[in-house]
Design a protein around this motif. Structure first.
Motif, PDB file in Angstrom:
ATOM      1  N   PHE A 197       8.898  14.919   6.704  1.00 59.41           N
ATOM      2  CA  PHE A 197       8.074  15.833   7.492  1.00 59.41           C
ATOM      3  C   PHE A 197       7.560  17.015   6.665  1.00 59.41           C
ATOM      4  N   GLU A 250      10.135  16.267  18.960  1.00 55.73           N
ATOM      5  CA  GLU A 250       9.346  15.259  19.677  1.00 55.73           C
ATOM      6  C   GLU A 250       9.513  13.869  19.057  1.00 55.73           C
ATOM      7  N   GLU A 251       9.558  13.809  17.720  1.00 53.02           N
ATOM      8  CA  GLU A 251       9.687  12.524  17.047  1.00 53.02           C
ATOM      9  C   GLU A 251      11.029  11.865  17.360  1.00 53.02           C
ATOM     10  N   ASN A 287       5.786  24.649  14.373  1.00 57.24           N
ATOM     11  CA  ASN A 287       5.120  23.365  14.545  1.00 57.24           C
ATOM     12  C   ASN A 287       5.987  22.230  14.032  1.00 57.24           C
ATOM     13  N   LYS A 288       6.527  22.364  12.816  1.00 58.97           N
ATOM     14  CA  LYS A 288       7.361  21.324  12.238  1.00 58.97           C
ATOM     15  C   LYS A 288       8.618  21.110  13.070  1.00 58.97           C
ATOM     16  N   SER A 290       0.038  15.819  22.807  1.00 59.24           N
ATOM     17  CA  SER A 290       1.038  15.950  21.749  1.00 59.24           C
ATOM     18  C   SER A 290       0.525  16.740  20.550  1.00 59.24           C
ATOM     19  N   LYS A 291      -0.804  16.963  20.497  1.00 60.34           N
ATOM     20  CA  LYS A 291      -1.382  17.665  19.349  1.00 60.34           C
ATOM     21  C   LYS A 291      -1.872  19.069  19.706  1.00 60.34           C
ATOM     22  N   GLU A 324       7.643  19.201  16.119  1.00 62.02           N
ATOM     23  CA  GLU A 324       7.324  17.819  15.762  1.00 62.02           C
ATOM     24  C   GLU A 324       8.586  16.998  15.545  1.00 62.02           C
TER      25      GLU A 324
END
Length: 485
Positions: free
Chosen positions: A74, A47-48, A40-41, A128-129, A44
């Motif tokens: 993060f 994507e960020e 997940n991280k 996105s979630k 993320e």
């Protein structure tokens, strides 16, 4: 770029604990925390950075945050940031300079700006979630664990092991039901559609439904040539005296209600209203079909479903995972009275034999591992925040001669337009301003039609542009008002 990733399936040895399901297979009770959430991280971070490149917060030649700084921001390991930077470097989106850091690849040529579309129509979960990576693990694990059973015919009402898992899961929502009374369905809409056509133990034939309500349920009724009775629901609730009159004077088979975050109004009933409706149903031999597809998002700890006030079978409870997980799964459930089990099973078998077993196996693992609970807690906070932003924007930007309903969850709400203003005209006007809203007229039965309501959902709208979109709606209402007054 993402195609370069290699997915390695989990093995039993990588799990902290195991249990046996009804087939005698081992399934994960709780995944290793690091292995579940590291992905997940990592996603993320990717994507960020891509988001910063796309909206030019990170311009060509711009320096990225240091590895240590990003790891702290993060709340992840340095190795996770290094992996993300390495992947982006392979994709030629960033480059490294020894002893200096990482920088964005690109050009100083100005990009052609695309118009910003503010979409208040799309009502699915925030893309996105969504837990794509976690669910991928569960799908792979389901194939590994169930093997042959996963691709054979199964029980019409669902895998026994999943039904037991759902029975335990529903207790968090104050729904206490044995696994034998739970039916796994292909989305809650399938359960509703089957219930519309089935004969009920009270031998009545008419259906009462809230007005407005979602158009798929209206289609289920009207496609069978039935003429339902409507009752208005709004921010003030429901007229219980009128509901009693309907129950007393009409031949009502069941009353269909969305008790929390109703579609399209976004309204929720109080516990007292729910109790009163259940008592009326008991008094006049009417069943209640409670659609609680958004109940997982309720942040009110003492809010109970109607089912909690009569678990004997007078209230038929339905629920879906579409709005809180992955819509394409098409998986839901219904808690049925004993008297309907046989006829519902036959109807379900005739409709599609059974819900896809692979989907069932994956959701069983997702629930039992604790992933779903963690995901829901995150969504509750997210949508509560969206709802707060939306209501504040309504109060600041809508003209004083309008009103609005709902908005608590951030999923649905309606705006009531002034006077004779037609929603369809406002929809067209706003389209030219790159704002998408929905005319709520199709959510009304013909005899209850109201043409001055629009439905909004902020589930897929970024927090920072909710107020921008609502201001454009308010400006649009003012602009059109001149043609009506």
């Amino acid at each position: 770029m993402m195609s370069a990733l290699v997915f390695v399936p989990y093995t039993i040895n990588s799990m902290m604990d195991t249990e046996k399901n009804s087939f005698g297979h081992l399934y994960p009770y709780k995944f290793n925390e690091r292995s579940v959430f590291m992905g997940n991280k990592y996603d993320e971070l990717i994507e960020e950075i891509q988001s910063r490149l796309d909206d030019e917060r990170l311009k060509a030649g711009g320096k990225l945050p240091s590895i240590r700084r990003f790891a702290k921001e993060f709340n992840c390991s340095i190795n996770t940031v290094m992996r993300a930077y390495s992947e982006l470097e392979k994709a030629h989106l960033i480059y490294s300079v020894p002893k200096s850091g990482y920088f964005a690849v690109g050009t100083d040529m100005p990009k052609k700006q695309k118009p910003m579309i503010i979409d208040f129509v799309s009502a699915g979960p925030d893309k996105s979630k969504m837990p794509y990576r976690d669910y991928q693990h569960c799908m792979n694990q389901a194939i590994e664990l169930y093997k042959e059973e996963m691709f054979q015919y199964s029980h019409p009402l669902g895998l026994p092991s999943l039904r037991h898992q759902l029975s335990a899961q529903l207790q968090d929502l104050q729904v206490f039901a044995p696994a034998e009374r739970i039916a796994v369905v292909s989305g809650s809409q399938q359960a509703l559609d089957l219930l519309v056509s089935l004969p009920f133990p009270n031998n009545k034939t008419e259906i009462c439904t809230e007005q407005p309500t979602h158009f798929s349920f209206i289609d289920s009724i009207t496609s069978r040539g039935l003429k339902p009775i409507g009752i208005e629901v709004n921010q003030k609730g429901i007229d219980l005296n009128y509901l009693e009159k309907i129950f007393r004077e009409r031949n009502i088979k069941f009353f269909y209600t969305v008790s929390r975050f109703q579609n399209p109004t976004g309204c929720s009933y109080s516990n007292q209203e729910k109790k009163d409706m259940v008592e009326l149903a008991q008094k006049y031999d009417v069943y209640i079909v409670e659609d609680d597809y958004m109940g997982d998002l309720d942040t009110r700890k003492k809010a109970d479903p109607m089912f909690a006030y009569d678990p004997s079978g007078r209230v038929i409870y339905t629920k879906s995972f579409s709005k809180v997980l992955l819509p394409g799964l098409r998986l839901g459930l219904a808690v049925l009275p004993e008297a309907l089990m046989k006829s519902f099973t036959q109807a379900k078998f005739a409709a599609d034999v059974h819900t896809p077993v692979l989907t069932q196996g994956a959701i069983e693992i997702y629930l039992s591992s604790g992933m779903f609970k963690a995901h829901i807690e995150k969504l509750r906070r997210q949508y509560k925040k969206k709802g707060t932003i939306l209501q504040k924007a309504y109060l600041e930007h809508l003209p004083p001669n309008t009103s609005f309903t709902g908005g608590d969850s951030g999923f649905y709400s309606t705006v009531v337009l002034p006077g004779r203003m037609k929603a369809k005209n406002l929809v067209k006007h706003l389209q030219k301003k790159n704002v998408l809203v929905q005319d709520a007229a199709p959510m009304y039965l013909p005899e209850y039609l109201k043409e001055n309501r629009i439905r909004l959902s902020v589930s897929q709208v970024e927090d920072r542009i909710i107020a921008v979109g609502v201001k454009k709606i308010g400006d649009g209402i003012r602009a059109l008002a001149h043609s009506y007054f």
